[in-house]
Design an enzyme around this catalytic site. Structure first.
Site, short mmCIF file in Angstrom:
data_model
loop_
_atom_site.label_atom_id
_atom_site.label_comp_id
_atom_site.label_asym_id
_atom_site.label_seq_id
_atom_site.Cartn_x
_atom_site.Cartn_y
_atom_site.Cartn_z
N SER A 240 86.55 103.77 63.86
CA SER A 240 85.60 104.77 63.32
C SER A 240 84.53 104.12 62.47
O SER A 240 83.33 104.44 62.59
CB SER A 240 86.35 105.85 62.54
OG SER A 240 87.16 105.27 61.55
N HIS A 270 94.00 105.77 67.03
CA HIS A 270 93.35 105.70 65.70
C HIS A 270 93.62 107.01 64.95
O HIS A 270 94.77 107.37 64.74
CB HIS A 270 91.86 105.40 65.94
CG HIS A 270 91.07 105.07 64.72
ND1 HIS A 270 91.62 104.61 63.56
CD2 HIS A 270 89.72 105.14 64.48
CE1 HIS A 270 90.65 104.40 62.67
NE2 HIS A 270 89.49 104.73 63.20
N ARG A 326 99.02 103.46 51.90
CA ARG A 326 98.58 104.86 52.02
C ARG A 326 99.78 105.72 52.45
O ARG A 326 99.88 106.88 52.11
CB ARG A 326 97.43 104.98 53.02
CG ARG A 326 96.21 104.13 52.63
CD ARG A 326 95.17 104.08 53.73
NE ARG A 326 95.69 103.50 54.96
CZ ARG A 326 95.03 103.45 56.12
NH1 ARG A 326 93.79 103.94 56.18
NH2 ARG A 326 95.57 102.92 57.18
N1 HAX Z 1 104.92 101.87 69.36
C1 HAX Z 1 105.15 101.21 70.52
N2 HAX Z 1 104.51 100.08 70.85
C2 HAX Z 1 103.66 99.58 69.95
C3 HAX Z 1 103.41 100.19 68.71
C4 HAX Z 1 104.09 101.39 68.44
N3 HAX Z 1 103.87 102.09 67.31
N4 HAX Z 1 102.52 99.45 68.03
C5 HAX Z 1 102.19 98.40 68.82
N5 HAX Z 1 102.88 98.48 69.99
C6 HAX Z 1 102.77 97.63 71.15
C7 HAX Z 1 101.34 97.69 71.70
O1 HAX Z 1 101.13 98.86 72.48
C8 HAX Z 1 101.24 96.40 72.45
O2 HAX Z 1 101.91 96.59 73.68
P1 HAX Z 1 101.43 95.84 75.02
O3 HAX Z 1 101.62 94.38 74.75
O4 HAX Z 1 102.32 96.40 76.07
O5 HAX Z 1 99.98 96.20 75.21
C9 HAX Z 1 102.08 95.46 71.59
O6 HAX Z 1 102.96 96.29 70.80
C10 HAX Z 1 101.26 94.59 70.66
O7 HAX Z 1 100.42 95.43 69.89
P2 HAX Z 1 99.97 95.02 68.41
O8 HAX Z 1 99.19 93.75 68.50
O9 HAX Z 1 101.14 95.02 67.49
O10 HAX Z 1 99.07 96.24 67.99
P3 HAX Z 1 97.51 96.47 68.28
O11 HAX Z 1 96.74 95.76 67.22
O12 HAX Z 1 97.16 96.17 69.69
O13 HAX Z 1 97.40 98.05 68.11
C11 HAX Z 1 97.86 100.11 67.06
C12 HAX Z 1 97.50 98.64 66.84
C13 HAX Z 1 97.76 100.84 65.74
C14 HAX Z 1 96.88 100.71 68.04
C15 HAX Z 1 99.33 100.18 67.60
O14 HAX Z 1 100.21 99.69 66.63
C16 HAX Z 1 99.73 101.60 68.00
O15 HAX Z 1 99.46 102.00 69.13
N6 HAX Z 1 100.38 102.37 67.07
C17 HAX Z 1 100.73 103.76 67.35
C18 HAX Z 1 99.51 104.67 67.19
C19 HAX Z 1 99.11 104.79 65.74
O16 HAX Z 1 99.92 105.05 64.85
N7 HAX Z 1 97.82 104.60 65.46
C20 HAX Z 1 97.25 104.74 64.11
C21 HAX Z 1 97.01 103.40 63.43
C22 HAX Z 1 96.41 103.55 62.06
C23 HAX Z 1 95.06 104.12 62.15
O17 HAX Z 1 94.11 103.54 62.66
N8 HAX Z 1 94.93 105.32 61.72
O18 HAX Z 1 93.77 105.99 61.92
#
Ligand code: HAX
Length: 434
Positions: A240, A270, A326
Site C-alpha cells: 500500500s 496484505h 502491533r
Molecule cells: N501460511 C502459510 N504459508 C505461509 C504463510 C502463512 N501465514 N506465510 C508464508 N507462507 C509461505 C509462503 O506462501 C511461501 O510459500 P511458497 O514457497 O509455496 O510460495 C513461503 O511460506 C515463504 O514465504 P515467506 O518468504 O515467509 O513470506 P513472503 O515474504 O513471501 O510473504 C506474507 C509474506 C505476509 C504475504 C505471507 O507470510 C502470508 O501470506 N501471510 C498470510 C497472509 C497475511 O497475514 N498477510 C498480512 C501480512 C501483514 C500485512 O501486510 N498486513 O497488511
C-alpha cells in the site's frame, strides 16, 4: 504559535541540504548488492527507498519517527479520560518528527474539522454502488471521484515552482485525511445500517467523530484511535505504501495516489488479511457448532488449511521475524478489556498453535502473528461484525503514513520511480547458464 504547516516547512528547509549533500558527494557509493533471488522474489529486502517517517526492524518491529509504538502511545496527548491518543497528534509526529503539545494538537484538530465537509457528488458516487459491492471498491472510487478537488493540479497547470510542490500537496493531503473518516462512515452506514443518517460532530476529534458517525460512540472511540494509529505506517516498501508512493512519483495528485494505495491494501496477502482472519475463524466456528475448539482440533484445522494449499491469514511477514508489536499491543488491549471474548480465546489459541506448525511445515520465514491476526477480533467485540469492512478501517489509518510520505517526497524532490527490468535470458547469461 507556529502551525503544523509552518513547523513542517522549517523541517523541510533543514532537511533539503542533507539530500543534496548525499547526492553530490556520495551519489555513486554502493550500499547494497542485489541477488537473483531478490530480483525474482518481489525485490524482497533491496534497499531502494528512503523515508524518515518510519523504520521497520525485523526483530523490534516498527518505529514511527524513532519512537516504538509503546512510546508513541505513551507520549502523544490524549483526550480527557481516554486511554488512546489523538490521531491528529500522530499526524503531527509523522509529519514533523516532534511530539506535539496539547495546544499544537488542538490546532491540527481545529484545522482538520474545517476540512471535513464532503462535496455532494461524493455521496452520490457512494450511493450509486450496489449494496453487495465490496466496501474497498466503494472507498477507492469515492476517493478517485474527488480528484477534481486537487489544489496541486490547479497550481501545476498554472506553473508552480518545483520547490513549492509540497505546499498544495500538503493542502490536498490534509483535506483528504480529514474527509476519509466521513467517507468511510457513510459507506458503513449505507452498507450495514440501512442508510442511517449520521452527521459529523465538529466538537469531536478524528477517532471520536468516526465512532460517532457509525453510531458506536464511547468506548469505541478509543478502539478507533488505537486502530488508526497502529495501522498508520510500516515504512515504504509494503504494497500500500509503495503503491501510493509510486503513483505519486509521476506527480499524480494525492487522490489518484491514495486510491492506488487502497487498491493495493485490498489484497488478501496484505490489508485484506484482517477480513480473512475473521472469515477463517468463523468458518472454524461453524464447523465446531459454535463450541470452543480444543488445542488438538485447532491444530487439525490449521493443518487442513495448509494442506489444501492456503495460507494461514494473520501469520507471517515479508520483513518481520518476530511477533508483530502491533499484534502484541492489541493482545494486551484484549487481555485488559475483553479477556472473556470468545473470538479472542480462538485467536489466543492460534497464537499457541500456529507458530510451531508453520515451523514444522518449514516454508514461512516468519511463523509469528502479524497485526491482522488480532485486529478483527477487537472490531467484532465492539459491534463491527461486518468483517468485509475491516480493510476500510486499515485504509483510514494507512493514509496518514502514505500521505505524510508523499508530502515529504514532493518536498525533497524525489523523482519519478523507474526501476530497470531485464529478461530471463539476460538473467541466465549473468549467472553463466547461457
Ligand atoms: N501460511 C502459510 N504459508 C505461509 C504463510 C502463512 N501465514 N506465510 C508464508 N507462507 C509461505 C509462503 O506462501 C511461501 O510459500 P511458497 O514457497 O509455496 O510460495 C513461503 O511460506 C515463504 O514465504 P515467506 O518468504 O515467509 O513470506 P513472503 O515474504 O513471501 O510473504 C506474507 C509474506 C505476509 C504475504 C505471507 O507470510 C502470508 O501470506 N501471510 C498470510 C497472509 C497475511 O497475514 N498477510 C498480512 C501480512 C501483514 C500485512 O501486510 N498486513 O497488511
Amino acid at each position: 504559535m507556529t502551525t503544523l504547516k509552518e513547523k513542517l516547512y522549517e523541517k523541510i528547509e533543514a532537511h533539503r541540504p542533507r539530500i543534496k549533500r548525499l547526492l553530490e558527494e556520495h551519489g555513486d557509493k554502493v550500499i547494497s548488492d542485489v541477488t537473483v533471488q531478490q530480483v525474482i522474489g518481489g525485490m524482497r529486502g533491496i534497499k531502494s527507498l528512503v523515508t524518515d517517517i518510519s523504520y521497520l526492524d525485523p526483530y523490534e518491529g516498527i518505529r514511527y519517527r524513532g519512537y516504538t509504538l509503546p512510546e508513541v502511545f505513551q507520549k502523544l496527548p490524549k483526550p480527557e479520560g481516554a486511554e488512546m491518543p489523538y490521531v491528529e497528534g500522530l499526524l503531527y509526529l509523522l509529519l514533523t518528527g516532534d511530539i506535539p503539545t496539547e495546544s499544537q494538537v488542538s490546532d491540527v484538530i481545529y484545522d482538520s474539522i474545517n476540512r471535513r465537509m464532503l462535496p455532494k457528488y461524493v455521496y452520490e458516487v457512494i450511493d450509486s454502488f450496489p449494496n453487495n459491492s465490496h466496501p474497498m471498491v466503494i472507498l477507492s472510487a469515492a476517493v478517485m471521484s474527488m480528484q477534481r478537488e486537487s489544489l496541486f493540479n490547479v497550481k501545476y497547470q498554472r506553473g508552480i515552482h518545483k520547490l513549492d510542490y509540497w505546499d498544495p500537496t500538503y493542502e490536498d493531503a490534509i483535506n483528504l485525511i480529514s474527509k476519509l473518516p466521513i467517507i468511510s462512515a457513510y459507506i458503513y452506514n449505507k452498507l450495514y445500517q440501512s442508510n442511517v443518517k449520521c452527521y459529523q460532530d465538529p466538537t469531536l476529534d478524528f477517532g471520536a467523530n468516526f465512532a460517532h458517525m457509525i453510531q458506536k460512540g464511547v468506548p469505541y472511540d478509543d478502539v478507533a484511535r488505537m486502530y488508526f494509529i497502529l495501522h498508520a505506517d510500516h515504512e515504504s516498501g509494503n504494497v500500500s505504501a509503495h503503491a501510493g508512493h509510486l503513483v505519486a512519483s509521476s506527480l499524480s495528485d494525492v487522490y489518484y495516489a491514495t486510491s492506488g494505495m487502497i487498491n493495493g491494501l485490498a489484497g488478501p496477502l496484505h490489508g485484506l488479511a484482517n477480513q480473512e482472519v475473521l472469515r477463517w475463524i468463523q468458518d472454524l466456528r461453524g464447523k465446531m457448532g459454535k463450541k470452543a475448539p480444543g488445542e488438538e482440533q485447532m491444530k487439525k484445522f490449521v493443518w487442513e488449511t495448509l494442506n489444501s494449499g492456503q495460507v494461514i491469514p494473520g501469520f507471517g511477514h515479508a520483513v518481520l521475524r518476530k511477533t508483530d508489536p502491533r499484534y502484541s499491543i492489541q493482545r494486551e488491549f484484549c487481555l485488559k478489556h475483553i479477556p472473556e471474548d470468545e473470538l479472542f480465546e480462538y485467536v489466543d489459541l492460534l497464537y499457541k498453535v500456529v507458530p510451531p506448525i508453520l515451523k514444522e511445515q518449514g516454508k514461512a520465514k516468519n511463523p509469528w502473528p502479524n497485526l491482522d491476526a488480532q485486529s478483527g477480533v477487537i472490531q467484532w467485540h465492539y459491534g463491527l461484525t461486518q468483517y468485509d469492512y475491516y480493510t476500510v478501517l486499515f485504509s483510514i489509518g494507512r493514509a496518514l503514513g502514505v500521505l505524510s510520505n508523499i508530502i515529504w517526497d514532493r518536498a525533497l524532490g524525489y523523482p519519478i520511480e523507474r526501476p530497470k527490468s531485464i529478461t530471463t535470458d539476460m538473467l541466465e547469461q549473468m549467472v553463466g547458464i547461457k
